[in-house]
Design an enzyme around this catalytic site. Structure first.
Site, PDB file in Angstrom:
ATOM      1  CG  HIS A  75      20.526  50.650 -60.454  1.00  0.00           C
ATOM      2  ND1 HIS A  75      21.708  50.577 -59.760  1.00  0.00           N
ATOM      3  CD2 HIS A  75      20.804  50.235 -61.713  1.00  0.00           C
ATOM      4  CE1 HIS A  75      22.660  50.163 -60.568  1.00  0.00           C
ATOM      5  NE2 HIS A  75      22.136  49.942 -61.761  1.00  0.00           N
ATOM      6  CG  ASP A 117      27.076  44.414 -65.064  1.00  0.00           C
ATOM      7  OD1 ASP A 117      25.836  44.383 -64.978  1.00  0.00           O
ATOM      8  OD2 ASP A 117      27.708  45.415 -65.462  1.00  0.00           O
ATOM      9  CG  ASN A 155      21.358  46.333 -68.755  1.00  0.00           C
ATOM     10  OD1 ASN A 155      22.094  46.320 -69.737  1.00  0.00           O
ATOM     11  ND2 ASN A 155      21.745  45.875 -67.581  1.00  0.00           N
ATOM     12  NE  ARG A 156      26.193  48.809 -70.759  1.00  0.00           N
ATOM     13  CZ  ARG A 156      26.231  48.396 -69.490  1.00  0.00           C
ATOM     14  NH1 ARG A 156      25.483  47.384 -69.086  1.00  0.00           N
ATOM     15  NH2 ARG A 156      27.029  49.000 -68.611  1.00  0.00           N
ATOM     16  CD  GLU A 183      20.370  46.658 -61.984  1.00  0.00           C
ATOM     17  OE1 GLU A 183      20.134  47.267 -63.031  1.00  0.00           O
ATOM     18  OE2 GLU A 183      21.512  46.303 -61.650  1.00  0.00           O
ATOM     19  CG  HIS A 237      20.501  52.124 -66.130  1.00  0.00           C
ATOM     20  ND1 HIS A 237      19.924  50.880 -66.224  1.00  0.00           N
ATOM     21  CD2 HIS A 237      21.631  51.946 -65.382  1.00  0.00           C
ATOM     22  CE1 HIS A 237      20.666  49.984 -65.566  1.00  0.00           C
ATOM     23  NE2 HIS A 237      21.711  50.599 -65.072  1.00  0.00           N
TER      24      HIS A 237
HETATM   25  C1  BGC Z   1      24.476  47.622 -65.173  1.00  0.00           C
HETATM   26  C2  BGC Z   1      25.946  47.924 -65.085  1.00  0.00           C
HETATM   27  C3  BGC Z   1      26.099  49.394 -64.901  1.00  0.00           C
HETATM   28  C4  BGC Z   1      25.397  49.830 -63.659  1.00  0.00           C
HETATM   29  C5  BGC Z   1      25.439  51.337 -63.528  1.00  0.00           C
HETATM   30  C6  BGC Z   1      23.842  48.064 -63.889  1.00  0.00           C
HETATM   31  O1  BGC Z   1      22.472  47.870 -63.987  1.00  0.00           O
HETATM   32  O2  BGC Z   1      24.220  46.275 -65.402  1.00  0.00           O
HETATM   33  O3  BGC Z   1      26.601  47.475 -66.245  1.00  0.00           O
HETATM   34  O4  BGC Z   1      27.438  49.753 -64.839  1.00  0.00           O
HETATM   35  O5  BGC Z   1      24.064  49.450 -63.724  1.00  0.00           O
HETATM   36  O6  BGC Z   1      25.714  51.738 -62.304  1.00  0.00           O
END
Ligand code: BGC
Length: 379
Positions: free
Chosen positions: A210, A279, A110-111, A344, A136
Protein backbone atom coordinates in the site's frame (compact mmCIF):
# COMPACT_ATOMS: atom_id res chain seq x y z
CA UNK A 1 49.77 35.59 -26.95
CA UNK A 2 46.52 33.80 -26.36
CA UNK A 3 45.26 32.09 -29.49
CA UNK A 4 41.54 31.70 -30.32
CA UNK A 5 41.64 27.85 -30.01
CA UNK A 6 43.10 28.05 -26.50
CA UNK A 7 40.36 30.53 -25.45
CA UNK A 8 37.69 28.05 -26.58
CA UNK A 9 39.59 25.30 -24.80
CA UNK A 10 39.55 27.37 -21.59
CA UNK A 11 35.83 28.01 -22.09
CA UNK A 12 35.14 24.29 -22.52
CA UNK A 13 37.22 23.48 -19.43
CA UNK A 14 35.37 26.14 -17.44
CA UNK A 15 31.97 24.74 -18.56
CA UNK A 16 33.09 21.23 -17.59
CA UNK A 17 34.05 22.53 -14.14
CA UNK A 18 30.61 24.18 -13.76
CA UNK A 19 28.79 21.01 -14.89
CA UNK A 20 30.97 18.88 -12.64
CA UNK A 21 30.11 21.06 -9.67
CA UNK A 22 26.38 20.80 -10.56
CA UNK A 23 26.53 17.03 -11.02
CA UNK A 24 24.33 15.03 -8.67
CA UNK A 25 25.71 14.20 -5.28
CA UNK A 26 27.33 10.78 -5.08
CA UNK A 27 24.94 8.05 -3.96
CA UNK A 28 24.56 8.10 -0.19
CA UNK A 29 25.46 4.50 0.55
CA UNK A 30 27.50 1.73 -1.00
CA UNK A 31 25.78 -1.17 -2.76
CA UNK A 32 24.65 -3.64 -0.12
CA UNK A 33 22.22 -4.37 2.70
CA UNK A 34 22.33 -2.74 6.11
CA UNK A 35 20.25 -3.80 9.10
CA UNK A 36 19.49 -1.01 11.56
CA UNK A 37 17.37 -0.75 14.68
CA UNK A 38 14.12 1.22 14.15
CA UNK A 39 12.88 1.16 17.74
CA UNK A 40 10.58 -0.99 19.83
CA UNK A 41 6.92 -1.91 19.95
CA UNK A 42 5.06 -1.07 23.20
CA UNK A 43 5.58 -4.71 24.33
CA UNK A 44 9.35 -4.31 23.95
CA UNK A 45 9.82 -6.28 20.72
CA UNK A 46 12.53 -4.83 18.51
CA UNK A 47 11.72 -3.45 15.06
CA UNK A 48 14.46 -3.59 12.43
CA UNK A 49 14.97 -1.48 9.35
CA UNK A 50 16.61 -3.01 6.28
CA UNK A 51 18.33 -0.61 3.93
CA UNK A 52 18.95 -1.96 0.43
CA UNK A 53 21.17 0.15 -1.85
CA UNK A 54 21.89 -0.81 -5.45
CA UNK A 55 24.88 0.07 -7.60
CA UNK A 56 23.26 3.20 -9.04
CA UNK A 57 22.47 4.51 -5.55
CA UNK A 58 18.74 3.72 -5.58
CA UNK A 59 17.80 2.85 -2.03
CA UNK A 60 14.77 1.26 -0.37
CA UNK A 61 14.16 1.01 3.36
CA UNK A 62 11.78 -1.61 4.72
CA UNK A 63 10.94 -2.23 8.37
CA UNK A 64 9.79 -5.41 10.05
CA UNK A 65 6.67 -3.75 11.52
CA UNK A 66 4.02 -4.17 8.83
CA UNK A 67 6.70 -4.92 6.22
CA UNK A 68 6.43 -1.18 5.62
CA UNK A 69 8.47 0.56 2.92
CA UNK A 70 9.51 3.69 4.79
CA UNK A 71 11.72 5.32 2.14
CA UNK A 72 12.40 4.83 -1.56
CA UNK A 73 15.07 7.04 -3.09
CA UNK A 74 15.22 7.19 -6.88
CA UNK A 75 16.99 9.59 -9.24
CA UNK A 76 15.19 12.30 -11.21
CA UNK A 77 16.13 13.17 -14.80
CA UNK A 78 19.16 15.12 -13.54
CA UNK A 79 20.26 12.10 -11.52
CA UNK A 80 19.37 13.75 -8.23
CA UNK A 81 17.85 11.21 -5.80
CA UNK A 82 14.52 11.92 -4.08
CA UNK A 83 12.36 9.97 -1.65
CA UNK A 84 9.17 9.13 -3.56
CA UNK A 85 7.01 7.46 -0.88
CA UNK A 86 4.90 8.96 1.91
CA UNK A 87 5.55 7.89 5.49
CA UNK A 88 7.14 8.97 8.75
CA UNK A 89 10.65 9.42 10.09
CA UNK A 90 9.97 7.58 13.35
CA UNK A 91 8.38 4.27 14.37
CA UNK A 92 6.28 6.08 17.03
CA UNK A 93 4.36 7.91 14.32
CA UNK A 94 3.55 4.66 12.51
CA UNK A 95 2.32 3.18 15.81
CA UNK A 96 -0.15 6.05 16.34
CA UNK A 97 -2.13 4.84 13.31
CA UNK A 98 -2.00 5.85 9.66
CA UNK A 99 -3.70 5.00 6.36
CA UNK A 100 -1.46 2.02 5.50
CA UNK A 101 1.58 4.01 4.33
CA UNK A 102 3.94 1.57 2.58
CA UNK A 103 2.44 -1.47 4.32
CA UNK A 104 1.74 -5.03 3.33
CA UNK A 105 -2.03 -5.34 3.44
CA UNK A 106 -3.63 -8.68 4.24
CA UNK A 107 -4.85 -11.27 4.95
CA UNK A 108 -7.34 -9.80 2.46
CA UNK A 109 -6.57 -6.39 0.97
CA UNK A 110 -9.48 -3.98 0.36
CA UNK A 111 -13.03 -4.60 1.58
CA UNK A 112 -15.12 -7.62 2.47
CA UNK A 113 -18.77 -6.57 2.57
CA UNK A 114 -20.45 -6.75 5.98
CA UNK A 115 -17.24 -8.33 7.37
CA UNK A 116 -18.62 -11.83 6.87
CA UNK A 117 -18.54 -14.64 4.35
CA UNK A 118 -19.46 -18.28 3.88
CA UNK A 119 -16.86 -20.76 2.67
CA UNK A 120 -17.53 -24.48 2.13
CA UNK A 121 -20.81 -24.06 4.02
CA UNK A 122 -19.22 -22.47 7.11
CA UNK A 123 -19.96 -18.89 8.16
CA UNK A 124 -17.12 -16.62 9.21
CA UNK A 125 -17.36 -13.24 10.93
CA UNK A 126 -14.46 -10.86 10.56
CA UNK A 127 -13.20 -7.89 12.55
CA UNK A 128 -15.14 -4.77 11.46
CA UNK A 129 -13.02 -1.67 10.81
CA UNK A 130 -14.62 0.28 7.95
CA UNK A 131 -18.30 1.13 8.41
CA UNK A 132 -19.95 -2.32 8.56
CA UNK A 133 -17.15 -3.86 6.48
CA UNK A 134 -13.68 -5.38 6.91
CA UNK A 135 -10.88 -3.37 5.27
CA UNK A 136 -7.29 -4.51 4.60
CA UNK A 137 -7.37 -7.52 6.92
CA UNK A 138 -9.16 -5.97 9.89
CA UNK A 139 -8.23 -4.11 13.04
CA UNK A 140 -4.85 -5.79 13.32
CA UNK A 141 -4.08 -6.69 9.73
CA UNK A 142 -0.71 -7.69 8.27
CA UNK A 143 0.21 -3.98 8.22
CA UNK A 144 0.48 -4.14 12.04
CA UNK A 145 2.22 -7.51 12.30
CA UNK A 146 5.85 -7.88 13.28
CA UNK A 147 7.47 -9.81 10.43
CA UNK A 148 10.57 -11.99 10.74
CA UNK A 149 13.19 -10.88 8.28
CA UNK A 150 16.35 -12.23 6.67
CA UNK A 151 18.56 -10.47 4.15
CA UNK A 152 19.81 -12.33 1.09
CA UNK A 153 21.75 -11.51 -2.04
CA UNK A 154 21.34 -13.25 -5.38
CA UNK A 155 22.13 -12.61 -9.04
CA UNK A 156 18.78 -10.86 -9.27
CA UNK A 157 19.64 -8.30 -6.60
CA UNK A 158 19.51 -7.51 -2.92
CA UNK A 159 16.59 -8.93 -0.99
CA UNK A 160 14.90 -8.94 2.35
CA UNK A 161 12.57 -11.84 2.94
CA UNK A 162 9.79 -11.31 5.50
CA UNK A 163 7.71 -14.07 7.04
CA UNK A 164 4.56 -13.87 9.13
CA UNK A 165 2.37 -16.65 10.49
CA UNK A 166 -1.24 -15.57 10.85
CA UNK A 167 -2.94 -18.02 13.18
CA UNK A 168 -6.31 -19.67 12.68
CA UNK A 169 -9.04 -17.27 13.77
CA UNK A 170 -6.93 -14.11 13.58
CA UNK A 171 -9.28 -11.21 12.74
CA UNK A 172 -11.87 -13.95 12.09
CA UNK A 173 -10.08 -15.66 9.19
CA UNK A 174 -9.85 -19.46 9.02
CA UNK A 175 -6.61 -21.45 8.88
CA UNK A 176 -3.02 -20.97 9.95
CA UNK A 177 -1.55 -19.02 7.07
CA UNK A 178 2.21 -18.66 6.54
CA UNK A 179 3.06 -15.76 4.26
CA UNK A 180 6.42 -14.67 2.90
CA UNK A 181 7.07 -11.40 1.15
CA UNK A 182 10.39 -10.87 -0.61
CA UNK A 183 11.44 -7.34 -1.50
CA UNK A 184 14.23 -7.36 -4.10
CA UNK A 185 16.09 -4.30 -5.35
CA UNK A 186 17.83 -4.89 -8.68
CA UNK A 187 20.68 -2.91 -10.21
CA UNK A 188 18.24 -1.77 -12.92
CA UNK A 189 16.26 0.41 -10.49
CA UNK A 190 13.49 -2.12 -10.05
CA UNK A 191 11.77 -3.06 -6.82
CA UNK A 192 10.26 -6.50 -7.10
CA UNK A 193 7.80 -7.75 -4.48
CA UNK A 194 7.07 -11.45 -4.44
CA UNK A 195 4.37 -12.81 -2.13
CA UNK A 196 3.84 -16.46 -1.32
CA UNK A 197 1.53 -18.18 1.18
CA UNK A 198 0.31 -21.57 2.35
CA UNK A 199 -2.57 -22.48 4.63
CA UNK A 200 -3.89 -25.47 6.56
CA UNK A 201 -7.56 -24.59 5.98
CA UNK A 202 -9.33 -22.86 3.09
CA UNK A 203 -9.12 -19.08 3.38
CA UNK A 204 -9.58 -16.03 1.21
CA UNK A 205 -6.29 -14.24 0.58
CA UNK A 206 -5.28 -11.05 -1.22
CA UNK A 207 -1.86 -9.59 -0.44
CA UNK A 208 -0.54 -6.31 -1.75
CA UNK A 209 1.60 -3.32 -0.87
CA UNK A 210 0.00 0.00 0.00
CA UNK A 211 2.81 2.46 -0.81
CA UNK A 212 1.73 6.03 -1.54
CA UNK A 213 3.99 7.41 -4.26
CA UNK A 214 4.69 10.98 -5.17
CA UNK A 215 7.21 10.93 -7.99
CA UNK A 216 8.09 14.60 -7.46
CA UNK A 217 9.17 13.72 -3.91
CA UNK A 218 7.20 12.85 -0.77
CA UNK A 219 7.13 16.47 0.38
CA UNK A 220 6.15 18.03 -2.94
CA UNK A 221 2.40 18.69 -2.72
CA UNK A 222 -0.12 16.70 -4.73
CA UNK A 223 0.12 14.25 -7.62
CA UNK A 224 -2.67 15.72 -9.80
CA UNK A 225 -0.22 16.67 -12.56
CA UNK A 226 1.25 13.14 -12.75
CA UNK A 227 -0.02 11.22 -15.76
CA UNK A 228 -1.35 7.69 -15.45
CA UNK A 229 -1.57 5.05 -18.14
CA UNK A 230 -3.34 1.78 -17.37
CA UNK A 231 -3.44 -1.49 -19.24
CA UNK A 232 -7.11 -1.83 -18.43
CA UNK A 233 -10.34 -1.78 -20.45
CA UNK A 234 -12.76 -2.69 -17.62
CA UNK A 235 -13.34 -1.86 -13.97
CA UNK A 236 -15.48 -3.13 -11.11
CA UNK A 237 -17.97 -0.40 -10.04
CA UNK A 238 -18.72 0.09 -6.35
CA UNK A 239 -21.63 1.31 -4.26
CA UNK A 240 -21.53 4.28 -1.86
CA UNK A 241 -19.71 2.12 0.74
CA UNK A 242 -17.03 1.28 -1.86
CA UNK A 243 -18.29 -2.32 -2.11
CA UNK A 244 -18.27 -3.82 -5.63
CA UNK A 245 -21.71 -4.19 -7.16
CA UNK A 246 -20.52 -7.30 -9.04
CA UNK A 247 -20.65 -5.61 -12.44
CA UNK A 248 -17.62 -5.47 -14.72
CA UNK A 249 -17.98 -2.39 -16.93
CA UNK A 250 -16.06 -0.80 -19.77
CA UNK A 251 -13.85 2.19 -18.96
CA UNK A 252 -14.52 3.58 -22.43
CA UNK A 253 -16.29 6.93 -22.34
CA UNK A 254 -15.70 7.42 -18.59
CA UNK A 255 -13.08 9.33 -16.53
CA UNK A 256 -11.65 5.87 -15.79
CA UNK A 257 -10.29 5.47 -19.29
CA UNK A 258 -6.52 5.63 -18.85
CA UNK A 259 -5.68 3.48 -21.87
CA UNK A 260 -3.81 6.54 -23.07
CA UNK A 261 -1.92 8.59 -20.50
CA UNK A 262 -4.00 11.28 -18.74
CA UNK A 263 -3.24 13.41 -15.70
CA UNK A 264 -4.79 12.21 -12.43
CA UNK A 265 -6.35 15.65 -11.99
CA UNK A 266 -7.76 16.05 -15.50
CA UNK A 267 -11.14 14.36 -14.99
CA UNK A 268 -11.15 13.70 -11.24
CA UNK A 269 -14.12 16.05 -10.65
CA UNK A 270 -16.23 14.16 -13.22
CA UNK A 271 -16.27 10.92 -11.21
CA UNK A 272 -19.83 9.79 -10.32
CA UNK A 273 -20.42 9.08 -7.51
CA UNK A 274 -17.27 10.91 -6.56
CA UNK A 275 -15.52 9.36 -3.55
CA UNK A 276 -13.13 12.34 -3.58
CA UNK A 277 -11.02 10.97 -6.38
CA UNK A 278 -9.89 7.68 -7.83
CA UNK A 279 -10.45 4.65 -5.64
CA UNK A 280 -11.28 1.96 -8.17
CA UNK A 281 -10.30 -1.58 -9.01
CA UNK A 282 -9.25 -1.82 -12.64
CA UNK A 283 -9.37 -5.16 -14.42
CA UNK A 284 -6.01 -5.67 -16.08
CA UNK A 285 -6.00 -6.71 -19.73
CA UNK A 286 -4.13 -9.93 -20.36
CA UNK A 287 -3.86 -13.27 -18.65
CA UNK A 288 -4.09 -13.72 -14.92
CA UNK A 289 -1.10 -15.37 -13.19
CA UNK A 290 1.68 -14.22 -15.49
CA UNK A 291 3.61 -10.96 -15.56
CA UNK A 292 2.03 -8.27 -17.69
CA UNK A 293 2.25 -4.49 -17.85
CA UNK A 294 -0.24 -2.85 -15.51
CA UNK A 295 0.46 0.87 -15.11
CA UNK A 296 2.78 3.72 -15.94
CA UNK A 297 2.94 6.96 -13.98
CA UNK A 298 5.00 9.93 -15.10
CA UNK A 299 5.84 13.15 -13.31
CA UNK A 300 6.66 15.79 -15.93
CA UNK A 301 8.41 17.98 -13.36
CA UNK A 302 11.05 15.55 -12.12
CA UNK A 303 11.03 13.31 -15.20
CA UNK A 304 10.55 10.24 -13.00
CA UNK A 305 8.60 7.41 -14.59
CA UNK A 306 7.22 4.44 -12.67
CA UNK A 307 6.27 1.31 -14.58
CA UNK A 308 4.33 -1.44 -12.83
CA UNK A 309 3.98 -5.04 -13.98
CA UNK A 310 2.16 -7.79 -12.11
CA UNK A 311 0.79 -11.32 -12.14
CA UNK A 312 -2.45 -10.08 -10.52
CA UNK A 313 -5.80 -9.70 -12.32
CA UNK A 314 -6.54 -6.24 -10.90
CA UNK A 315 -5.08 -2.99 -9.62
CA UNK A 316 -6.59 -0.55 -7.13
CA UNK A 317 -5.83 2.98 -8.17
CA UNK A 318 -6.23 5.17 -5.12
CA UNK A 319 -5.47 8.88 -5.35
CA UNK A 320 -5.03 9.55 -1.62
CA UNK A 321 -8.58 10.92 -1.34
CA UNK A 322 -8.86 10.53 2.40
CA UNK A 323 -5.62 12.39 3.19
CA UNK A 324 -6.84 15.64 4.75
CA UNK A 325 -3.69 17.46 5.79
CA UNK A 326 -4.03 16.33 9.41
CA UNK A 327 -1.19 13.80 9.19
CA UNK A 328 2.32 15.23 9.43
CA UNK A 329 4.73 12.91 7.70
CA UNK A 330 8.46 12.96 7.08
CA UNK A 331 10.16 16.26 7.91
CA UNK A 332 6.86 17.36 9.55
CA UNK A 333 5.17 17.97 6.19
CA UNK A 334 1.34 17.79 6.24
CA UNK A 335 -0.03 15.34 3.69
CA UNK A 336 -3.04 16.94 2.01
CA UNK A 337 -5.60 15.36 -0.31
CA UNK A 338 -3.93 13.61 -3.27
CA UNK A 339 -0.43 13.96 -1.76
CA UNK A 340 0.26 10.47 -3.06
CA UNK A 341 -1.21 7.71 -5.21
CA UNK A 342 -1.33 3.97 -4.54
CA UNK A 343 -1.20 1.25 -7.17
CA UNK A 344 -2.31 -1.85 -5.29
CA UNK A 345 -1.98 -4.92 -7.49
CA UNK A 346 -4.61 -7.35 -6.29
CA UNK A 347 -7.52 -9.71 -6.73
CA UNK A 348 -10.76 -7.77 -7.07
CA UNK A 349 -12.16 -6.39 -3.81
CA UNK A 350 -14.79 -8.54 -2.09
CA UNK A 351 -14.08 -11.47 -4.46
CA UNK A 352 -15.33 -13.89 -1.81
CA UNK A 353 -18.89 -12.66 -2.51
CA UNK A 354 -18.62 -12.73 -6.30
CA UNK A 355 -18.04 -16.21 -7.77
CA UNK A 356 -17.54 -14.74 -11.26
CA UNK A 357 -14.48 -12.73 -10.07
CA UNK A 358 -11.10 -14.52 -10.23
CA UNK A 359 -10.82 -16.99 -7.35
CA UNK A 360 -9.28 -15.61 -4.16
CA UNK A 361 -9.57 -18.74 -2.01
CA UNK A 362 -6.37 -20.58 -1.06
CA UNK A 363 -6.71 -24.23 -0.10
CA UNK A 364 -4.33 -26.54 1.78
CA UNK A 365 -1.80 -28.10 -0.60
CA UNK A 366 -1.85 -25.09 -2.96
CA UNK A 367 0.56 -22.18 -2.93
CA UNK A 368 -0.57 -18.57 -3.29
CA UNK A 369 1.84 -16.53 -5.40
CA UNK A 370 1.82 -12.95 -6.57
CA UNK A 371 4.65 -10.91 -8.07
CA UNK A 372 4.70 -7.19 -8.74
CA UNK A 373 7.52 -5.15 -10.21
CA UNK A 374 7.98 -1.39 -9.78
CA UNK A 375 10.53 -0.11 -12.29
CA UNK A 376 11.86 3.45 -12.11
CA UNK A 377 13.23 5.31 -15.13
CA UNK A 378 13.38 8.93 -16.25
CA UNK A 379 12.24 10.69 -19.37
C1 BGC B 1 -8.81 1.75 -0.43
C2 BGC B 1 -9.40 3.03 0.07
C3 BGC B 1 -8.99 3.20 1.50
C4 BGC B 1 -7.50 3.23 1.59
C5 BGC B 1 -7.07 3.28 3.04
C6 BGC B 1 -7.31 1.86 -0.32
O1 BGC B 1 -6.75 0.65 -0.71
O2 BGC B 1 -9.18 1.46 -1.74
O3 BGC B 1 -10.80 3.00 -0.06
O4 BGC B 1 -9.53 4.35 2.04
O5 BGC B 1 -6.97 2.08 1.03
O6 BGC B 1 -6.09 4.13 3.26
Amino acid sequence: MTSIPSISLLFVLAMCAVLWAAAPAAPQGKRGIQKLSFGQLPDGQAVDLYVLTNQTGMCVKVMTYGGIITELHVPDRQGVPGDVVLGFDRLEDYLKGHPYFGAITGRVANRIAKAAFTLDGKNYTLAVNNGPNALHGGIRGFDKALWNAVATESREGLSVKMTYVSVDGEEGYPGNLTSTVVYTLTDHNELKIHYQAETDAPTPINLTNHSYFNLAGAEKGNVLQHTLKLNSSFYTPVDAGLIPTGEILKVEGTPLDFRTARAFGERISQLKPNPGGYDHNFVLDGPDGIMKPAAEVYDPGSGRLLEVATTEPGIQVYSGNFLQGDIRGKKGIAYGQHAGFCLETQHYPDSIHHPHFPNSVLRPGSVYRQTTLFRFRTR
